[in-house]
Write a protein that holds these residues in place. Structure first.
Motif, PDB file in Angstrom:
ATOM      1  N   GLY A 840       0.822  -1.222   0.000  1.00  0.00           N
ATOM      2  CA  GLY A 840       0.000   0.000   0.000  1.00  0.00           C
ATOM      3  C   GLY A 840       0.849   1.262   0.000  1.00  0.00           C
ATOM      4  O   GLY A 840       0.569   2.216  -0.747  1.00  0.00           O
ATOM      5  N   GLN A 844       1.023   3.987  -3.209  1.00  0.00           N
ATOM      6  CA  GLN A 844       0.648   5.403  -3.030  1.00  0.00           C
ATOM      7  C   GLN A 844       1.822   6.315  -3.407  1.00  0.00           C
ATOM      8  O   GLN A 844       1.662   7.326  -4.105  1.00  0.00           O
ATOM      9  CB  GLN A 844       0.242   5.650  -1.584  1.00  0.00           C
ATOM     10  CG  GLN A 844      -1.082   4.991  -1.207  1.00  0.00           C
ATOM     11  CD  GLN A 844      -1.512   5.360   0.203  1.00  0.00           C
ATOM     12  OE1 GLN A 844      -1.113   6.397   0.714  1.00  0.00           O
ATOM     13  NE2 GLN A 844      -2.318   4.507   0.791  1.00  0.00           N
ATOM     14  N   ILE A 872     -10.788  -2.472  -3.823  1.00  0.00           N
ATOM     15  CA  ILE A 872     -10.220  -1.894  -2.602  1.00  0.00           C
ATOM     16  C   ILE A 872     -10.504  -2.805  -1.408  1.00  0.00           C
ATOM     17  O   ILE A 872      -9.647  -3.020  -0.537  1.00  0.00           O
ATOM     18  CB  ILE A 872     -10.791  -0.477  -2.378  1.00  0.00           C
ATOM     19  CG1 ILE A 872     -10.281   0.472  -3.481  1.00  0.00           C
ATOM     20  CG2 ILE A 872     -10.410   0.056  -1.002  1.00  0.00           C
ATOM     21  CD1 ILE A 872     -10.918   1.832  -3.478  1.00  0.00           C
ATOM     22  N   LEU A 875      -8.090  -5.646  -1.210  1.00  0.00           N
ATOM     23  CA  LEU A 875      -6.744  -5.248  -0.806  1.00  0.00           C
ATOM     24  C   LEU A 875      -6.635  -5.066   0.695  1.00  0.00           C
ATOM     25  O   LEU A 875      -5.592  -5.331   1.302  1.00  0.00           O
ATOM     26  CB  LEU A 875      -6.342  -3.950  -1.517  1.00  0.00           C
ATOM     27  CG  LEU A 875      -6.105  -4.061  -3.033  1.00  0.00           C
ATOM     28  CD1 LEU A 875      -5.861  -2.691  -3.638  1.00  0.00           C
ATOM     29  CD2 LEU A 875      -4.931  -4.988  -3.322  1.00  0.00           C
ATOM     30  N   TYR A 876      -7.709  -4.586   1.339  1.00  0.00           N
ATOM     31  CA  TYR A 876      -7.656  -4.253   2.759  1.00  0.00           C
ATOM     32  C   TYR A 876      -8.302  -5.326   3.631  1.00  0.00           C
ATOM     33  O   TYR A 876      -8.524  -5.110   4.820  1.00  0.00           O
ATOM     34  CB  TYR A 876      -8.337  -2.903   3.012  1.00  0.00           C
ATOM     35  CG  TYR A 876      -7.465  -1.737   2.608  1.00  0.00           C
ATOM     36  CD1 TYR A 876      -7.461  -1.293   1.279  1.00  0.00           C
ATOM     37  CD2 TYR A 876      -6.609  -1.128   3.514  1.00  0.00           C
ATOM     38  CE1 TYR A 876      -6.652  -0.235   0.893  1.00  0.00           C
ATOM     39  CE2 TYR A 876      -5.796  -0.068   3.124  1.00  0.00           C
ATOM     40  CZ  TYR A 876      -5.817   0.379   1.813  1.00  0.00           C
ATOM     41  OH  TYR A 876      -5.008   1.386   1.443  1.00  0.00           O
ATOM     42  N   SER A 904      -8.513   5.635  -7.067  1.00  0.00           N
ATOM     43  CA  SER A 904      -8.266   4.496  -6.179  1.00  0.00           C
ATOM     44  C   SER A 904      -7.284   4.870  -5.079  1.00  0.00           C
ATOM     45  O   SER A 904      -7.470   4.528  -3.906  1.00  0.00           O
ATOM     46  CB  SER A 904      -7.726   3.318  -6.992  1.00  0.00           C
ATOM     47  OG  SER A 904      -7.352   2.265  -6.148  1.00  0.00           O
ATOM     48  N   ARG A 908      -8.200   4.771  -1.137  1.00  0.00           N
ATOM     49  CA  ARG A 908      -7.420   3.866  -0.293  1.00  0.00           C
ATOM     50  C   ARG A 908      -6.735   4.607   0.835  1.00  0.00           C
ATOM     51  O   ARG A 908      -6.617   4.124   1.962  1.00  0.00           O
ATOM     52  CB  ARG A 908      -6.408   3.115  -1.152  1.00  0.00           C
ATOM     53  CG  ARG A 908      -7.045   1.991  -1.980  1.00  0.00           C
ATOM     54  CD  ARG A 908      -6.254   1.613  -3.193  1.00  0.00           C
ATOM     55  NE  ARG A 908      -4.889   1.249  -2.880  1.00  0.00           N
ATOM     56  CZ  ARG A 908      -3.935   1.035  -3.790  1.00  0.00           C
ATOM     57  NH1 ARG A 908      -4.226   1.153  -5.067  1.00  0.00           N
ATOM     58  NH2 ARG A 908      -2.713   0.709  -3.416  1.00  0.00           N
ATOM     59  N   ASN A 909      -6.244   5.876   0.533  1.00  0.00           N
ATOM     60  CA  ASN A 909      -5.609   6.680   1.580  1.00  0.00           C
ATOM     61  C   ASN A 909      -6.612   7.017   2.670  1.00  0.00           C
ATOM     62  O   ASN A 909      -6.320   6.909   3.861  1.00  0.00           O
ATOM     63  CB  ASN A 909      -5.036   7.959   0.949  1.00  0.00           C
ATOM     64  CG  ASN A 909      -4.099   8.675   1.912  1.00  0.00           C
ATOM     65  OD1 ASN A 909      -4.522   9.153   2.962  1.00  0.00           O
ATOM     66  ND2 ASN A 909      -2.825   8.757   1.534  1.00  0.00           N
ATOM     67  N   ILE A 911      -9.398   5.297   3.387  1.00  0.00           N
ATOM     68  CA  ILE A 911      -9.789   4.065   4.095  1.00  0.00           C
ATOM     69  C   ILE A 911      -8.678   3.645   5.048  1.00  0.00           C
ATOM     70  O   ILE A 911      -8.930   3.206   6.183  1.00  0.00           O
ATOM     71  CB  ILE A 911     -10.096   2.950   3.082  1.00  0.00           C
ATOM     72  CG1 ILE A 911     -11.435   3.238   2.402  1.00  0.00           C
ATOM     73  CG2 ILE A 911     -10.157   1.590   3.756  1.00  0.00           C
ATOM     74  CD1 ILE A 911     -11.841   2.209   1.376  1.00  0.00           C
ATOM     75  N   ASP A 912      -7.420   3.812   4.615  1.00  0.00           N
ATOM     76  CA  ASP A 912      -6.308   3.449   5.488  1.00  0.00           C
ATOM     77  C   ASP A 912      -6.304   4.314   6.747  1.00  0.00           C
ATOM     78  O   ASP A 912      -6.079   3.818   7.861  1.00  0.00           O
ATOM     79  CB  ASP A 912      -5.002   3.596   4.712  1.00  0.00           C
ATOM     80  CG  ASP A 912      -3.819   3.116   5.512  1.00  0.00           C
ATOM     81  OD1 ASP A 912      -2.990   3.918   5.911  1.00  0.00           O
ATOM     82  OD2 ASP A 912      -3.734   1.886   5.756  1.00  0.00           O
TER      83      ASP A 912
END
Length: 1016
Positions: A840, A844, A872, A875-876, A904, A908-909, A911-912
């Motif tokens: 990840g 990024q 996504i 991936l998580y 994406s 993802r940033n 959600i992280d």
């Protein structure tokens, strides 16, 4: 297990001569001492697979001829009573049982090769009567059920069913009739006083037999006047006439048992007639009778003494005036079609035996040129007896004679242990010593003056005129007897070394038979029907000559030797041989053989062997002592199964030696092993692989697989020896190598990109106008500081997962050979989580670097939003498990026109960040459309943001060195795709980040394929 009681039964003689012993029967009794659970046998029946079933007070009992298997409440759940009243088969041959209390049982098989067993039936699904057929016709069942429900104080306990639509019911007072065409029962008769005996005659009509030989026969509910009495010997039996008898059904009539005699009643010349089936049979409280035509055997059940199996004895012995003649006998000679001489006795078929004035002892030979003269040896002299006058005289001083035969013109050849000679006018002439040093045991003349000579050193072809041996075979063996079937086909028996066939100058060794019994054969006896009868020291055998020839020519791998022994009524299993003659044919093809307990007489043409011809079944399967259900596809065993036990069975009620089951584990070894007498096969261990357990009869050819039992066995391998485990290890190694290579490549690319950016920035500064130099320098410094901070941040964040991956991989490298499966799963899960974090971060940072490059292009495409969400989520998936969070995706069918990769990275940033600030909560990803805009929401139930934190996130005026550089990346990325972001949050209750995108369904033609300057 089998108790043989030879019953001395006086019967009318049907087969053996009148001077012989009265015909006997072999009686075997079974009770609680040898297999039955209880001594009360209420009924007997055979099922369609050949098993014998017994109804007892302690359950149903299955009998295969060797073993009893009992089915009671323990073996059959739901069975309310173990008391079985009776057994009845339907028209198709399916066997049913009736229990006390009204329950019914059907005998069925549960699968291929499974032995039949009882199955409980629903109430009133079938009507099982006392005799006849089981009724399962629906209309008839409804009538019977209604009748029994409305019975009064006098129940009708006894039922006789002629067919599915014709049933008779009776009690102690009356008889009624049911039929398919009548609405209700028809009362036939009432009776008082002496009650009749009822018997279902051949499944055709019901016979009521009254004292005084009065019979009433009923068919279709009507009286048949033609059958008013029974003829034959039963009509004169006093007990029968007085009413002291019982009756039992039969497939072709019925049986009547009076006193100690069992009568068979059948139709003959249009009237009921009778004959004696068994006489002198004492069965206390006889309850049932079954006769097996295939076995020629009676099965008699007693309510107190168990099961009696009665079989006709087909071997007999002539009576002797002296007990010594009941002992070991050797030579016997024919003195007419109906007479023979053995020892010092003349035995006649039609006359009493007569003692002769000779003392030959246990003679090894006799010779009769006609029916009046007998040559024999006594006191080392050759003597001649006039059989009629009884006068004897010495004719030669010769001893050790083993053979005499015709030489023509009143002359005779004789052979002694030393050589040959001639008897001319009762004088010994032409005596010649045998040309080889070998004692002569037996001789067979095959043409004038030419002999086959059995010696201690092989078989010799001897020419008397030339006194020479032309040929010799088997010189290392002692020859017992020889049979010259043809000049080019000679059968040879050795003493203890088996028997051979010399055919067309080739010598073939024949099989030794069951229990190696045919290593010594006393005689080869042809019966004229293509069979040999072979007496041995361990039974009498019957075999097809064609099978022996096919075995010699390798056209057949097995030979069927059918054995007769004491089980079949022989006085002993040991016969005698080495004598001349060793067997005698009398009139009517009566064969006489010498044995260790007198002569054995029988008719080979009338004696029909009862061969085993039923399938082989499995009673049970157990693995590690636990029962396993039999499956036609086989069984699967773990590699540590330790013990597989299979109980096999094949119904056969003859001599158990002729069943002779053997088994092989195909795929493990080619050898066949004998199945134990109890039917148990035990396999203790097998390597991983596919096998087949094969069970067959030893006397069945390999090509005949119709009766073979086949059980596929799959033994699974240990997991670490499987291909998928090897493949996993290879893939893991390749994956780790790839990740290391990727890491190195990414580092080099990052360094190259950084160098390129520096060069590009400095070149651009040099080209700028002098008036923009100060502004450019400030922008460059700010950009460099921002980049340095991002690089420092990313490298700092990457250090933790890299250290974690290094630690986990080191432990795996050091301890992988000692880890358990669960520990290995845990380490691999941690390693996977670390690589996901690292992936990840790198993706990024790689995306941000790409946007900083000169000539970076925005690629807008139309794609479904839900596909992006699903990618996504995958991936998580593992990262969410660390904080015990749940990712909820609200399904949407909306589509978006934007740069897929940039959007994406932004989502993802976010959600992280949500996952990092939420524990044991829920993060929701959703999308909606409002006023032509696409709104993507990322909400969580985490710590939430304060107003100051929201303002800091939304601010773009702070320097690169401040906190929150990640938000600047998000704003920069959203600028590229013409998007914006809004925040709604409440401390302690979570946050919602909403991305707003324009041009939901239109491509931006101005930006499509265009360029954005690096560093924007």
């Amino acid at each position: 297990m089998r108790t043989l009681l030879i019953a001395l039964i006086s019967l009318i003689l049907h087969g053996f001569p009148t001077a012989a012993q009265p015909e006997r029967f072999i009686v075997s009794q079974y009770n609680t001492d040898n297999g039955l659970p209880q001594n009360s046998v209420k009924d007997i029946a055979f099922d369609e697979w050949g098993y014998c079933w017994l109804a007892t007070e302690m359950g149903m009992v299955r009998f295969d001829g060797q073993r009893f298997v009992t089915y009671g409440t323990s073996e059959l759940p739901g069975m309310k009573s173990t008391r079985v009243e009776g057994l009845t088969a339907d028209a198709r041959g399916t066997l049913y049982a009736r229990l006390y209390g009204g329950q019914n049982i059907k005998v069925a098989v549960s699968g291929q090769h499974a032995a039949p067993g009882p199955v409980l039936l629903p109430a009133w699904s079938v009507h099982v009567g006392r005799q006849g057929v089981a009724v399962d016709e629906k209309g008839m069942m409804l009538k019977l059920a209604s009748f029994y429900r409305h019975l009064g104080q006098k129940p009708f306990l006894f039922s006789s069913s002629i067919s599915n639509t014709e049933v008779y019911l009776r009690n102690e007072n009356s008889l009624i009739y049911f039929s398919g065409s009548q609405k209700g029962p028809l009362e036939i008769r009432d009776y008082t006083g002496r009650k009749p005996e009822y018997a279902l005659f051949a499944g055709q009509f019901l016979a009521c037999i009254l004292p005084g030989n009065r019979v009433e026969a009923w068919k279709n509910g009507r009286l048949i006047p033609a059958y008013a009495s029974i003829g034959g010997p039963l009509a004169s039996d006093a007990l029968f006439l007085s009413g002291d008898f019982v009756t039992f059904p039969s497939p072709d009539g019925f049986y009547a048992y009076a006193g100690e005699t069992l009568y068979k009643v059948m139709l003959r010349n249009g009237r009921l007639d009778s004959e004696i089936g068994l006489a002198g049979i004492q069965v206390p409280f006889l309850s049932c009778v079954r006769f097996s035509p295939e076995q020629q055997t009676y099965y008699l059940g007693s309510t107190t003494d168990g099961l009696f199996v009665v079989q006709k004895k087909q071997f007999a012995a002539p009576p002797f005036p002296s007990p010594v003649l009941d002992q070991s006998l050797y030579a016997q000679v024919k003195a007419g079609d109906d007479r023979l001489i053995v020892k010092n006795t003349l035995i006649s078929i039609d006359q009493p035996p007569r003692q002769l004035p000779i003392d030959s002892g246990i003679a090894s030979w006799f010779f009769t040129p006609d029916n009046r003269q007998l040559y024999y040896e006594q006191n080392f002299k050759l003597r001649k007896l006039n059989i009629i006058s009884g006068h004897s005289r010495v004719v030669a001083s010769e001893d050790g004679i083993v053979h005499m035969s015709e030489a023509g013109e009143g002359q005779y050849f004789f052979a002694s242990v030393r050589g040959f000679g001639k008897l001319v006018n009762d004088k010994a002439e032409g005596i010649k010593a045998f040309p080889q040093k070998a004692n002569i045991l037996f001789a067979k003349q095959i043409r004038p003056a030419y002999f086959l000579v059995c010696t201690e050193k092989g078989l010799k072809w001897y020419d008397y005129e030339r006194n020479r041996v032309d040929k010799s075979v088997l010189e290392s063996m002692s020859i017992r007897t020889v049979h010259a079937e043809a000049p080019n086909k000679i059968w040879i028996s050795t003493y203890g070394k088996g028997f051979y066939l010399l055919h067309n100058k080739k010598l073939y060794r024949m099989p030794a038979g069951p229990r190696q019994a045919l290593t010594t054969i006393h005689s080869f006896i042809e019966d004229g029907h293509g069979f040999f009868w072979l007496p041995s020291n361990n039974g009498l055998f019957k075999v097809k000559k064609s099978e022996l020839l096919a075995y010699a020519e390798r056209r057949q791998e097995k030979v069927n030797f059918f054995r007769f022994d004491r089980t079949d009524g022989l006085p002993t299993n040991e016969f005698n041989g080495g004598c001349d003659p060793s067997y005698v044919w009398l009139k009517d093809s009566l064969l006489s053989l010498p044995s260790m307990k007198g002569l054995v007489w029988f008719y080979p043409h009338k004696l029909k062997p009862y061969y085993p011809n039923r399938d082989i079944f499995a009673d049970s399967l157990t693995v590690k002592g636990r029962p396993v259900t039999l499956n036609a596809k086989g069984i699967t065993l773990s590699p540590d199964f330790k013990r597989l036990a299979v109980q096999v069975s094949s119904p056969y009620f003859g001599n158990p030696e002729n069943l002779d089951l053997e088994y092989q584990v195909a795929g493990l070894e080619p050898d066949w092993h004998k199945v134990e007498k109890n039917g148990q096969i035990t396999i203790t261990s097998l390597p991983p692989g596919d096998y087949k357990l094969l069970v067959r009869r030893n006397n069945v050819n390999m090509s005949d697989s119709s009766t073979q039992f086949v059980l596929p066995i799959d033994v699974q391998p240990w997991f670490y020896t499987t291909w998928w485990f090897y493949l996993f290890c290879v893939c893991l190694s390749v994956g780790i190598g790839y990740l290391l290579f990727k890491r190195r490549l990414t580092k080099l690319q990052k360094e190259a990109q950084e160098l390129e950016n520096i060069i590009s920035s400095r070149t651009s500064e040099l080209k700028n106008a002098v008036d923009e130099l100060a502004t450019s320098e400030m922008a460059l410094l700010e950009s460099n500081r921002f980049k340095d901070h991002v690089i420092t941040m990313v490298l700092h964040d990457m250090r933790s997962p890299l250290r974690f991956i290094s630690l986990i991989s080191g432990k795996l490298l050091k301890n992988h050979t000692h880890l358990t499966s669960s520990d290995l799963d845990a380490y691999l899960g941690d390693l996977h989580m670390g690589t996901q974090n690292l992936l990840g971060f790198t993706e990024q940072f790689f995306m941000w670097i790409s946007t900083q490059q000169q000539g970076f292009k925005i690629n807008k495409n139309l794609f479904p939003v839900n596909a992006l969400f699903e990618e996504i989520a995958s991936l998580y998936k593992e990262l969410f498990k660390v904080n015990h969070n749940r990712l909820a995706i609200v399904h949407t069918s909306l589509e978006c026109v934007s740069d897929y990769q940039i959007l994406s990275v932004v989502i993802r940033n976010l959600i992280d960040n949500a996952n990092k600030n939420t524990y044991d909560g829920e993060i929701r990803l959703s999308c909606r459309e409002e006023n032509g805009q696409l709104l993507i929401s990322i909400s969580d139930t985490g710590l939430g943001l304060s107003d100051e934190q929201i303002a800091l996130f939304m601010s773009r005026d702070r320097q690169a060195g401040n906190r929150g550089t990640g938000s600047l990346l998000i704003h920069t990325m959203l600028d590229y795709i013409q998007g914006s972001i809004s925040i709604a949050s409440e401390p302690g209750r979570g946050s919602t980040f909403t991305i707003l995108l324009q041009n939901l369904h239109q491509f931006d033609t101005s930006a499509q394929g265009g360029s954005i300057l690096a560093g924007s």
